[in-house]
Each structure stands twice: as structure tokens, then as C-alpha cells.
Write a protein that holds these residues in place. Structure first.
Motif, mmCIF file in Angstrom:
data_model
loop_
_atom_site.group_PDB
_atom_site.id
_atom_site.type_symbol
_atom_site.label_atom_id
_atom_site.label_comp_id
_atom_site.label_asym_id
_atom_site.label_seq_id
_atom_site.Cartn_x
_atom_site.Cartn_y
_atom_site.Cartn_z
ATOM 1 N N GLU A 162 0.415 -0.466 -4.642
ATOM 2 C CA GLU A 162 -0.735 0.408 -4.902
ATOM 3 C C GLU A 162 -0.252 1.838 -4.760
ATOM 4 O O GLU A 162 0.539 2.133 -3.852
ATOM 5 C CB GLU A 162 -1.844 0.123 -3.881
ATOM 6 C CG GLU A 162 -3.126 0.940 -4.069
ATOM 7 C CD GLU A 162 -3.230 2.199 -3.214
ATOM 8 O OE1 GLU A 162 -4.257 2.864 -3.289
ATOM 9 O OE2 GLU A 162 -2.259 2.538 -2.490
ATOM 10 N N HIS A 188 -1.434 10.993 -2.099
ATOM 11 C CA HIS A 188 -2.743 10.594 -1.579
ATOM 12 C C HIS A 188 -3.635 11.772 -1.254
ATOM 13 O O HIS A 188 -4.798 11.834 -1.663
ATOM 14 C CB HIS A 188 -2.564 9.729 -0.331
ATOM 15 C CG HIS A 188 -3.855 9.263 0.265
ATOM 16 N ND1 HIS A 188 -4.579 10.026 1.162
ATOM 17 C CD2 HIS A 188 -4.575 8.130 0.064
ATOM 18 C CE1 HIS A 188 -5.675 9.362 1.494
ATOM 19 N NE2 HIS A 188 -5.700 8.217 0.853
ATOM 20 N N LYS A 191 -7.131 9.092 -7.880
ATOM 21 C CA LYS A 191 -7.520 9.799 -6.650
ATOM 22 C C LYS A 191 -7.667 11.283 -6.972
ATOM 23 O O LYS A 191 -6.837 12.105 -6.583
ATOM 24 C CB LYS A 191 -6.399 9.590 -5.630
ATOM 25 C CG LYS A 191 -6.720 9.900 -4.207
ATOM 26 C CD LYS A 191 -7.464 8.762 -3.625
ATOM 27 C CE LYS A 191 -7.384 8.684 -2.134
ATOM 28 N NZ LYS A 191 -8.159 7.540 -1.650
ATOM 29 N N HIS A 207 0.825 -1.210 0.000
ATOM 30 C CA HIS A 207 0.000 0.000 0.000
ATOM 31 C C HIS A 207 0.860 1.260 0.000
ATOM 32 O O HIS A 207 1.688 1.450 0.895
ATOM 33 C CB HIS A 207 -0.885 -0.016 1.250
ATOM 34 C CG HIS A 207 -1.908 1.066 1.309
ATOM 35 N ND1 HIS A 207 -2.002 1.942 2.349
ATOM 36 C CD2 HIS A 207 -2.892 1.415 0.427
ATOM 37 C CE1 HIS A 207 -3.005 2.771 2.141
ATOM 38 N NE2 HIS A 207 -3.560 2.474 0.981
ATOM 39 N N ARG A 208 0.675 2.078 -1.007
ATOM 40 C CA ARG A 208 1.480 3.303 -1.189
ATOM 41 C C ARG A 208 2.977 2.945 -1.182
ATOM 42 O O ARG A 208 3.797 3.728 -0.691
ATOM 43 C CB ARG A 208 1.150 4.349 -0.125
ATOM 44 C CG ARG A 208 -0.353 4.625 0.008
ATOM 45 C CD ARG A 208 -0.685 5.674 1.048
ATOM 46 N NE ARG A 208 -2.120 5.643 1.366
ATOM 47 C CZ ARG A 208 -2.697 6.344 2.340
ATOM 48 N NH1 ARG A 208 -1.974 7.170 3.071
ATOM 49 N NH2 ARG A 208 -3.992 6.260 2.567
#
Ligand code: G3P
Ligand code: MG
Length: 230
Positions: free
Chosen positions: A37, A52, A100, A10-11
Motif C-alpha cells: 500500500e 503520507h 492522499k 503498509h507503506r
């Protein structure tokens, strides 16, 4: 059926390195992840970058909105989407690209994301998976570049999950692993959709989710989850 790895960082590997940075992607790879991701949004001048939040404050310490910051004025540690893709090519990493958008930029963010993928995504890597919480972004991605497989991001799985998923032509559902119930997991898998969950950093929770039929765990700590489920 969409084929996904069992674990996605994640990230990058946000438990160990600053999220959504090249350092985080290297860290994810070192810790065994084969995919990461990332979150993609646009600068003031329309350049897709990996970030993000709507603001640069939390992660970069700069109190400024991304949508008001041109690419040339971004902090050095914020990668452009193109730079991130070059890094994935070097490391052999697949990617779940989360669109996003900053508010009001749902369609242009999706279009720029798929335009960049078409131009830059290496044939040596597995095809990327697009995802978004925004139906307008997924619909725009589908219209502009139907070849990229999509997953819908649903914070919670409601009764309407299937109609929402089909409305954007998604083959996968990515949802919050802490609220997913076993009956919903079974229902989604039986209906033929790939099922991924975020953001699970606990080994026992990950094992339970895999036991429920979840295909893929999105985690800040890929080493811990890989060790738990393999
Ligand atoms: O794509 C999975 C997860 O990243 C979705 O939530 O807020 O972490 O982007 P968020
Ligand atoms: Mg994300």
C-alpha cells in the motif's frame, strides 16, 4: 467480488524500512509481501509522489509542505509515483494506491494518479486497487478512469457505510482493524464487498480479524502477519 491478497505491506514494510520509499518496497518483497500500500499526493508542480504526510518533516526531516515543494526540490528518497511503479514492475508487486490529496487538491490528485496508472502500470502486474478517505477523489477517479477498482477508506464503519460506498462505486471497504466489530464485518462481506483492515501488526489480532471474515490485512510487518495466518 474483488480479489485481494491476504496481506498487503503498509507503506511498503514500514516496520523495517523508511515508509513509502523504494527501500521499503524491496523490504516488503523480501519479507514475503506480494502487494504494498502506498500514499500518493502531488508536488507544487503537480507531480504525483509517494508520501503520507502533508509535510516532509516527519519522514524526511525537511520542514516544508509537499504542496509548496516542486519535484526538483524534493529529498532524493521520496519516490515519484512513476518511480514506485517501475520498482513494483521489477519486484512483481501489486499495489493498493491510496489517493492522499493535500487539502483542496482532491480532484486533481485523483486525475493525475489514474493518468499515471494508465500510462505506466505494467500489464504483467495484477490491476491496482485505488482507495481514499476522500469521496471527491474516488468520484473523480471513477469519472476519469472507471476501469480501476476502488475501495472506500472509512475510519469507522457507521450506519451509512453502504450508501457512502455505493456513492463512489467502490467494490471494497478498507477500515481500521482495531475498531471493526464482528457483526459489521459479516454485514459487509455478506453484502458482497471486499473487506480490508489497516494497520494490524499483531499476529493474534490478525488471526481474529481473518476469523471474522476480513479478506486482507494491511500491515507494517508483512512477514509476521503472513506467518500468523498461513
Ligand atoms: O490505506 C490504509 C491506511 O494507509 C490508511 O491510513 O493514514 O495510514 O494512510 P493511513
Ligand atoms: Mg495509506
Amino acid at each position: 467480488m474483488l480479489q485481494l491478497p491476504k496481506v498487503i505491506g503498509h507503506r511498503g514494510a514500514a516496520a523495517y524500512a523508511p515508509e513509502n520509499t523504494l527501500a521499503s518496497f524491496h523490504e516488503a518483497r523480501r519479507r514475503g509481501a506480494t502487494w504494498v500500500e502506498i500514499d500518493v499526493k502531488l508536488t507544487a508542480d503537480g507531480v504525483p509522489i509517494v508520501m503520507h504526510d502533508a509535510s516532509l518533516k516527519r519522514t524526511m526531516g525537511v520542514d516544508r509542505l509537499v504542496a509548496e515543494t516542486p519535484r526538483a526540490e524534493l529529498p532524493a528518497d521520496v519516490p515519484t509515483f512513476e518511480e514506485a511503479i517501475a520498482c513494483f514492475a521489477e519486484l512483481g508487486l501489486g499495489c493498493n494506491v491510496e489517493i492522499k490529496p493535500c487539502e483542496g487538491r482532491e480532484v486533481e490528485t485523483a486525475r493525475m494518479t489514474v493518468e499515471t496508472l494508465r500510462r505506466c502500470w505494467p500489464v504483467s502486474l495484477p490491476p491496482p486497487l485505488l482507495s481514499s478517505f476522500k469521496a471527491a477523489s474516488l468520484a473523480a477517479a471513477r469519472e476519469a478512469a472507471p476501469e480501476f477498482v476502488r475501495a472506500i477508506l472509512l475510519g469507522e464503519i457507521g450506519e451509512d457505510w453502504r450508501s457512502r460506498t455505493d456513492a463512489v462505486g467502490a467494490m471494497g471497504v478498507n477500515t481500521n482493524g482495531t475498531t471493526l466489530t464482528a457483526p459489521r464485518a459479516v454485514e459487509i462481506r455478506k453484502a458482497g464487498y471486499a473487506l480490508s483492515v489497516y494497520t494490524i501488526d499483531d499476529a493474534d489480532v490478525a488471526k481474529a480479524l481473518i476469523g471474522m471474515g476480513v479478506d486482507c490485512i494491511i500491515t507494517d510487518a508483512p512477514d509476521i502477519i503472513l506467518a500468523a495466518i498461513n
